[in-house]
Motif scaffolding. Structure first.
Motif, PDB file in Angstrom:
ATOM      1  N   GLN A  73       0.825  -1.199   0.000  1.00 15.60           N
ATOM      2  CA  GLN A  73       0.000   0.000   0.000  1.00 15.60           C
ATOM      3  C   GLN A  73       0.865   1.257   0.000  1.00 15.60           C
ATOM      4  O   GLN A  73       0.566   2.233  -0.705  1.00 15.60           O
ATOM      5  N   GLU A  74       1.941   1.233   0.770  1.00 11.84           N
ATOM      6  CA  GLU A  74       2.860   2.373   0.817  1.00 11.84           C
ATOM      7  C   GLU A  74       3.456   2.638  -0.560  1.00 11.84           C
ATOM      8  O   GLU A  74       3.523   3.786  -1.019  1.00 11.84           O
ATOM      9  N   LYS A  75       3.891   1.570  -1.214  1.00 14.27           N
ATOM     10  CA  LYS A  75       4.458   1.722  -2.560  1.00 14.27           C
ATOM     11  C   LYS A  75       3.423   2.279  -3.526  1.00 14.27           C
ATOM     12  O   LYS A  75       3.707   3.176  -4.334  1.00 14.27           O
ATOM     13  N   ASN A  76       2.203   1.750  -3.454  1.00 10.02           N
ATOM     14  CA  ASN A  76       1.171   2.186  -4.384  1.00 10.02           C
ATOM     15  C   ASN A  76       0.821   3.654  -4.182  1.00 10.02           C
ATOM     16  O   ASN A  76       0.582   4.381  -5.152  1.00 10.02           O
ATOM     17  N   GLU A  77       0.796   4.105  -2.954  1.00 13.07           N
ATOM     18  CA  GLU A  77       0.508   5.515  -2.690  1.00 13.07           C
ATOM     19  C   GLU A  77       1.590   6.411  -3.277  1.00 13.07           C
ATOM     20  O   GLU A  77       1.301   7.476  -3.839  1.00 13.07           O
ATOM     21  N   ALA A  78       2.855   5.979  -3.153  1.00 13.47           N
ATOM     22  CA  ALA A  78       3.954   6.754  -3.731  1.00 13.47           C
ATOM     23  C   ALA A  78       3.855   6.774  -5.256  1.00 13.47           C
ATOM     24  O   ALA A  78       4.069   7.814  -5.901  1.00 13.47           O
ATOM     25  N   TYR A  79       3.527   5.627  -5.842  1.00 12.15           N
ATOM     26  CA  TYR A  79       3.397   5.518  -7.297  1.00 12.15           C
ATOM     27  C   TYR A  79       2.244   6.384  -7.811  1.00 12.15           C
ATOM     28  O   TYR A  79       2.389   7.127  -8.790  1.00 12.15           O
ATOM     29  N   ARG A  80       1.092   6.317  -7.143  1.00 15.30           N
ATOM     30  CA  ARG A  80      -0.058   7.106  -7.572  1.00 15.30           C
ATOM     31  C   ARG A  80       0.222   8.603  -7.475  1.00 15.30           C
ATOM     32  O   ARG A  80      -0.249   9.388  -8.301  1.00 15.30           O
ATOM     33  N   ALA A  81       0.998   9.004  -6.480  1.00 11.23           N
ATOM     34  CA  ALA A  81       1.358  10.424  -6.364  1.00 11.23           C
ATOM     35  C   ALA A  81       2.155  10.868  -7.591  1.00 11.23           C
ATOM     36  O   ALA A  81       1.966  11.982  -8.098  1.00 11.23           O
ATOM     37  N   MET A  82       3.029   9.992  -8.087  1.00  9.71           N
ATOM     38  CA  MET A  82       3.791  10.313  -9.298  1.00  9.71           C
ATOM     39  C   MET A  82       2.882  10.329 -10.526  1.00  9.71           C
ATOM     40  O   MET A  82       3.059  11.152 -11.432  1.00  9.71           O
ATOM     41  N   LEU A  83       1.904   9.429 -10.564  1.00 12.33           N
ATOM     42  CA  LEU A  83       0.993   9.363 -11.712  1.00 12.33           C
ATOM     43  C   LEU A  83       0.166  10.629 -11.860  1.00 12.33           C
ATOM     44  O   LEU A  83      -0.248  10.972 -12.979  1.00 12.33           O
ATOM     45  N   GLU A  84      -0.093  11.314 -10.764  1.00 14.45           N
ATOM     46  CA  GLU A  84      -0.900  12.537 -10.819  1.00 14.45           C
ATOM     47  C   GLU A  84      -0.280  13.591 -11.732  1.00 14.45           C
ATOM     48  O   GLU A  84      -0.975  14.466 -12.242  1.00 14.45           O
ATOM     49  N   ALA A  85       1.030  13.490 -11.935  1.00 13.33           N
ATOM     50  CA  ALA A  85       1.724  14.477 -12.769  1.00 13.33           C
ATOM     51  C   ALA A  85       1.723  14.104 -14.251  1.00 13.33           C
ATOM     52  O   ALA A  85       2.210  14.885 -15.084  1.00 13.33           O
ATOM     53  N   LEU A  86       1.186  12.932 -14.605  1.00 15.29           N
ATOM     54  CA  LEU A  86       1.158  12.524 -16.009  1.00 15.29           C
ATOM     55  C   LEU A  86       0.227  13.414 -16.824  1.00 15.29           C
ATOM     56  O   LEU A  86      -0.742  13.969 -16.312  1.00 15.29           O
ATOM     57  N   SER A  87       0.518  13.515 -18.120  1.00 13.90           N
ATOM     58  CA  SER A  87      -0.327  14.274 -19.049  1.00 13.90           C
ATOM     59  C   SER A  87      -0.225  13.628 -20.422  1.00 13.90           C
ATOM     60  O   SER A  87       0.609  12.730 -20.639  1.00 13.90           O
ATOM     61  N   PRO A  88      -1.036  14.055 -21.384  1.00 11.00           N
ATOM     62  CA  PRO A  88      -0.915  13.503 -22.744  1.00 11.00           C
ATOM     63  C   PRO A  88       0.482  13.645 -23.330  1.00 11.00           C
ATOM     64  O   PRO A  88       0.863  12.852 -24.205  1.00 11.00           O
ATOM     65  N   ALA A  89       1.248  14.593 -22.853  1.00 12.03           N
ATOM     66  CA  ALA A  89       2.604  14.786 -23.364  1.00 12.03           C
ATOM     67  C   ALA A  89       3.522  13.613 -23.017  1.00 12.03           C
ATOM     68  O   ALA A  89       4.584  13.455 -23.629  1.00 12.03           O
TER      69      ALA A  89
END
Length: 219
Positions: A73-89
């Motif tokens: 769960q800790e890893k997934n929370e860290a990963y999802r935080a990084m995913l929030e910065a994704l964009s079509p670019a």
């Protein structure tokens, strides 16, 4: 005649492997556990808990199931935080036009990813607009190389598996596609291992493979 194409997500439609690695590495560093790039590569295409076992294999001690679930769960929370910065670019430039052209040719397209974060990635990158269906880790109970995810994707498309192709960058994913009865298309690491019925160097080569209904398939 192939009528549907089922795509893995990470390493195929977008590349977030580095984000996975950084999230696992952050957990390993906190625990004081050695974690190498080679181990990170082995985490590709397998479930979160299977990946955690790879992360902990040099831990030098055993952890309870409760601790492991907390680490995942800790890893997934860290990963999802990084995913929030994704964009079509962040989508490779050849992916959108290739998907658009495949749809124009009459192919039905589906996601077939074991990731439970696939919905967030599709939303942030806009990739969901190119797909007719999306099967992810929330729809299955068994991870690749089990064929469940590809069978689920084919069902969502309303097509028999033998009318579908499975596109995956992990050897386990190619094994899953083959077990589902699909034509398998390897790209990236799985292509380097010559794992697929077809092994591609570039995503855009899918247009050579699937010219559309009523035409002979290429390669």
């Amino acid at each position: 005649m192939i009528q549907g194409i089922c795509f893995d997500l990470d390493g195929v439609l977008i590349h977030t492997d580095e984000l996975h690695y950084l999230a696992w590495k952050g957990l390993a560093d906190r625990l004081g556990v050695p974690f190498s790039r080679e181990q990170g590569d082995r985490c590709r295409g397998v479930s979160r808990m299977q990946s955690l076992e790879i992360v902990l294999e040099h831990a030098g001690r055993a952890y309870s199931q409760e601790e492991k679930e907390r680490f995942a769960q800790e890893k997934n929370e860290a990963y999802r935080a990084m995913l929030e910065a994704l964009s079509p670019a962040d989508v490779p430039e050849d992916v959108p036009p290739t998907l658009e052209e495949l749809r124009r040719r009459g192919c039905r397209l589906a996601l077939a990813s074991g990731s439970k974060n696939a919905g967030l990635i599709l939303a942030r990158t806009g990739l969901g607009t190119y797909l007719d269906a999306a099967a992810d880790g929330n729809h299955i109970t068994r991870s690749k190389p089990d064929p469940e995810i590809f069978l689920t994707a084919a069902q969502m498309l309303g097509l028999p598996p033998e009318r579908c192709a499975a596109v995956d960058d992990a050897v386990a994913g190619i094994q899953a596609g083959r077990a589902a009865g699909m034509v398998t298309v390897a790209i990236g690491d799985s292509a380097a291992h010559r794992a697929g019925d077809y092994d591609l160097e570039r995503f855009g080569q899918l247009l050579d493979l699937f010219p559309g209904p009523g035409k002979e398939e290429g390669l």
